[in-house]
Scaffold this motif. Structure first.
Motif, PDB file in Angstrom:
ATOM      1  N   ASP A  33      54.764  25.150  75.100  1.00 44.56           N
ATOM      2  CA  ASP A  33      53.978  26.258  75.634  1.00 44.56           C
ATOM      3  C   ASP A  33      53.995  26.267  77.164  1.00 44.56           C
ATOM      4  O   ASP A  33      53.985  27.332  77.793  1.00 44.56           O
ATOM      5  CB  ASP A  33      52.536  26.152  75.139  1.00 44.56           C
ATOM      6  CG  ASP A  33      51.943  27.495  74.781  1.00 44.56           C
ATOM      7  OD1 ASP A  33      52.707  28.465  74.616  1.00 44.56           O
ATOM      8  OD2 ASP A  33      50.712  27.580  74.652  1.00 44.56           O
ATOM      9  N   LEU A  34      54.018  25.071  77.766  1.00 43.59           N
ATOM     10  CA  LEU A  34      54.098  24.989  79.223  1.00 43.59           C
ATOM     11  C   LEU A  34      55.498  25.384  79.685  1.00 43.59           C
ATOM     12  O   LEU A  34      55.655  26.239  80.553  1.00 43.59           O
ATOM     13  CB  LEU A  34      53.768  23.571  79.683  1.00 43.59           C
ATOM     14  CG  LEU A  34      52.341  23.088  79.402  1.00 43.59           C
ATOM     15  CD1 LEU A  34      52.207  21.611  79.745  1.00 43.59           C
ATOM     16  CD2 LEU A  34      51.330  23.912  80.182  1.00 43.59           C
ATOM     17  N   SER A  35      56.493  24.744  79.119  1.00 47.08           N
ATOM     18  CA  SER A  35      57.892  25.121  79.317  1.00 47.08           C
ATOM     19  C   SER A  35      58.758  24.174  78.505  1.00 47.08           C
ATOM     20  O   SER A  35      58.408  23.000  78.317  1.00 47.08           O
ATOM     21  CB  SER A  35      58.306  25.058  80.794  1.00 47.08           C
ATOM     22  OG  SER A  35      58.634  23.747  81.179  1.00 47.08           O
ATOM     23  N   PRO A  36      59.897  24.645  77.990  1.00 44.92           N
ATOM     24  CA  PRO A  36      60.807  23.747  77.267  1.00 44.92           C
ATOM     25  C   PRO A  36      61.239  22.555  78.108  1.00 44.92           C
ATOM     26  O   PRO A  36      61.446  21.458  77.576  1.00 44.92           O
ATOM     27  CB  PRO A  36      61.983  24.655  76.923  1.00 44.92           C
ATOM     28  CG  PRO A  36      61.373  26.011  76.791  1.00 44.92           C
ATOM     29  CD  PRO A  36      60.325  26.051  77.891  1.00 44.92           C
ATOM     30  N   ALA A  37      61.372  22.756  79.427  1.00 51.03           N
ATOM     31  CA  ALA A  37      61.771  21.639  80.297  1.00 51.03           C
ATOM     32  C   ALA A  37      60.726  20.533  80.282  1.00 51.03           C
ATOM     33  O   ALA A  37      61.061  19.345  80.297  1.00 51.03           O
ATOM     34  CB  ALA A  37      61.991  22.142  81.718  1.00 51.03           C
ATOM     35  N   ILE A  38      59.454  20.923  80.249  1.00 49.82           N
ATOM     36  CA  ILE A  38      58.384  19.922  80.194  1.00 49.82           C
ATOM     37  C   ILE A  38      58.413  19.208  78.851  1.00 49.82           C
ATOM     38  O   ILE A  38      58.218  17.987  78.773  1.00 49.82           O
ATOM     39  CB  ILE A  38      57.022  20.581  80.464  1.00 49.82           C
ATOM     40  CG1 ILE A  38      56.934  20.972  81.947  1.00 49.82           C
ATOM     41  CG2 ILE A  38      55.873  19.657  80.084  1.00 49.82           C
ATOM     42  CD1 ILE A  38      55.666  21.702  82.325  1.00 49.82           C
ATOM     43  N   TYR A  39      58.676  19.956  77.761  1.00 52.94           N
ATOM     44  CA  TYR A  39      58.793  19.305  76.457  1.00 52.94           C
ATOM     45  C   TYR A  39      59.910  18.264  76.485  1.00 52.94           C
ATOM     46  O   TYR A  39      59.727  17.126  76.027  1.00 52.94           O
ATOM     47  CB  TYR A  39      59.078  20.323  75.352  1.00 52.94           C
ATOM     48  CG  TYR A  39      59.390  19.651  74.039  1.00 52.94           C
ATOM     49  CD1 TYR A  39      58.381  19.203  73.209  1.00 52.94           C
ATOM     50  CD2 TYR A  39      60.717  19.397  73.659  1.00 52.94           C
ATOM     51  CE1 TYR A  39      58.661  18.550  72.023  1.00 52.94           C
ATOM     52  CE2 TYR A  39      61.006  18.739  72.475  1.00 52.94           C
ATOM     53  CZ  TYR A  39      59.981  18.321  71.663  1.00 52.94           C
ATOM     54  OH  TYR A  39      60.262  17.634  70.499  1.00 52.94           O
ATOM     55  N   TYR A  40      61.069  18.649  76.998  1.00 53.63           N
ATOM     56  CA  TYR A  40      62.191  17.716  77.039  1.00 53.63           C
ATOM     57  C   TYR A  40      61.830  16.468  77.847  1.00 53.63           C
ATOM     58  O   TYR A  40      62.104  15.340  77.421  1.00 53.63           O
ATOM     59  CB  TYR A  40      63.423  18.385  77.647  1.00 53.63           C
ATOM     60  CG  TYR A  40      64.615  17.454  77.721  1.00 53.63           C
ATOM     61  CD1 TYR A  40      65.464  17.299  76.629  1.00 53.63           C
ATOM     62  CD2 TYR A  40      64.864  16.689  78.864  1.00 53.63           C
ATOM     63  CE1 TYR A  40      66.533  16.417  76.674  1.00 53.63           C
ATOM     64  CE2 TYR A  40      65.927  15.807  78.915  1.00 53.63           C
ATOM     65  CZ  TYR A  40      66.759  15.672  77.816  1.00 53.63           C
ATOM     66  OH  TYR A  40      67.804  14.784  77.869  1.00 53.63           O
ATOM     67  N   ALA A  41      61.209  16.678  79.017  1.00 48.41           N
ATOM     68  CA  ALA A  41      60.877  15.551  79.891  1.00 48.41           C
ATOM     69  C   ALA A  41      59.878  14.601  79.237  1.00 48.41           C
ATOM     70  O   ALA A  41      59.997  13.381  79.358  1.00 48.41           O
ATOM     71  CB  ALA A  41      60.323  16.072  81.216  1.00 48.41           C
ATOM     72  N   ARG A  42      58.933  15.150  78.495  1.00 45.44           N
ATOM     73  CA  ARG A  42      57.879  14.313  77.911  1.00 45.44           C
ATOM     74  C   ARG A  42      58.270  13.669  76.590  1.00 45.44           C
ATOM     75  O   ARG A  42      57.781  12.592  76.262  1.00 45.44           O
ATOM     76  CB  ARG A  42      56.613  15.149  77.691  1.00 45.44           C
ATOM     77  CG  ARG A  42      55.908  15.549  78.973  1.00 45.44           C
ATOM     78  CD  ARG A  42      54.681  16.392  78.672  1.00 45.44           C
ATOM     79  NE  ARG A  42      53.938  16.707  79.884  1.00 45.44           N
ATOM     80  CZ  ARG A  42      52.868  17.497  79.923  1.00 45.44           C
ATOM     81  NH1 ARG A  42      52.430  18.053  78.806  1.00 45.44           N
ATOM     82  NH2 ARG A  42      52.260  17.731  81.072  1.00 45.44           N
ATOM     83  N   HIS A  43      59.163  14.328  75.842  1.00 49.48           N
ATOM     84  CA  HIS A  43      59.410  13.878  74.473  1.00 49.48           C
ATOM     85  C   HIS A  43      60.848  13.463  74.176  1.00 49.48           C
ATOM     86  O   HIS A  43      61.078  12.728  73.218  1.00 49.48           O
ATOM     87  CB  HIS A  43      59.005  14.981  73.481  1.00 49.48           C
ATOM     88  CG  HIS A  43      57.572  15.386  73.587  1.00 49.48           C
ATOM     89  ND1 HIS A  43      56.559  14.746  72.909  1.00 49.48           N
ATOM     90  CD2 HIS A  43      56.972  16.376  74.311  1.00 49.48           C
ATOM     91  CE1 HIS A  43      55.399  15.331  73.195  1.00 49.48           C
ATOM     92  NE2 HIS A  43      55.620  16.313  74.038  1.00 49.48           N
TER      93      HIS A  43
END
Length: 277
Positions: A33-43
């Motif tokens: 929801d924040l951004s796909p880039a943030i999802y990738y970085a976190r997970h």
């Protein structure tokens, strides 16, 4: 070694093993929801730093255990002396109890009072008296083909073919009005809808209700049981489905875009504009 993804219900799954599963969860959808880039970085990023315990996270774990698994409390935690955690004496106590997490008496008292407050709710005591905590559910989303997971705090078997799901939240203000605002800020409607739909797919059982147990983290540790209305649940359902479509497209194309690369024109929210006027 990561556990193989198999749709269905799993009881007694280790929490670390659950989190290691590649399937998308509510927290992952929040990152999307924040951004796909943030999802990738976190997970997904292999170079991401190890996660750190957030402030208040231990107290939340204590409340969950005391409310949902009281028989496990003394197995997981040990009450230490009333000392500053930076003293040699406290560190020595921690080292002497490697199998359990050291807590202080005030933390213990708070958790026990929170549990008593929740269990005193007329309709909740009986629900918590029968069921299982931390049940893991795995399923494949029909629209996107995404592998999904959720882990309700507690599952009560209402009938042979239906269940009630419960989720514990700790807050400084657990009142219904404030909790409704928290649901909006933290996308709890998305959680309720995702867990309801997902558990039904994974178990083949009907979810009769998703109940939030909100309990204060300060005296008098007031508690309230709440459910979202149908409009709110449907809004949460639209929210998680939109996130899933974004996630599935990113997986398909192996692209994880962030925010705009250009300069974005933004506007103050209406309340801020009104205040300035």
């Amino acid at each position: 070694m990561k556990r193989e993804f198999i749709p269905g219900i799993v009881h007694g799954l280790n929490i670390d093993e659950y989190h290691a599963m590649p399937a998308i969860s509510k927290s992952g959808l929040d990152s999307i929801d924040l951004s796909p880039a943030i999802y990738y970085a976190r997970h997904l990023d292999p170079n991401r730093p190890p996660s750190r315990e957030k402030s208040g996270q231990l107290e939340g774990h204590l409340a969950h255990c005391a409310i949902l698994e009281p028989e496990e409390f003394e197995k997981r935690y040990v009450i230490g002396p009333t000392l500053n955690r930076n003293t040699k004496e406290w560190k020595a106590f921690v080292a002497a109890n490697p199998e359990r997490i050291a807590i202080q008496h005030d933390q213990y008292e708070a958790a026990i009072r929170q549990a008593a407050s929740v269990r005193a709710l007329p309709e909740i005591g009986d629900v918590l008296a029968s069921g299982q905590p931390e049940v893991s559910a795995f399923w494949v989303d029909e629209e996107t083909g995404a592998e999904c997971r959720c882990r309700p705090d507690f599952v009560h078997d209402a009938t042979s073919d239906s269940v009630i799901l419960l989720d514990v939240k700790t807050f400084s203000d657990p009142s219904p009005n404030e909790f409704a605002r928290q649901c909006g800020r933290k996308a709890y409607a998305k959680q309720a809808a995702l867990y309801t739909d997902g558990y039904e797919k994974a178990s083949g059982k009907t979810v009769r209700g998703f109940i939030f147990l909100a309990v204060g983290n300060e005296w008098p540790y007031a508690a309230a049981a709440m459910m979202l209305d149908e409009d709110s649940l449907e809004a949460g359902r639209r929210h998680y489905k939109r996130n899933l479509r974004t996630y599935a497209e990113c997986v398909k194309t192996n692209t994880w875009p962030g925010f705009s690369d250009g300069i974005t024109l933004i506007r103050l929210p209406q309340w801020a504009l009104t205040n300035e006027e």
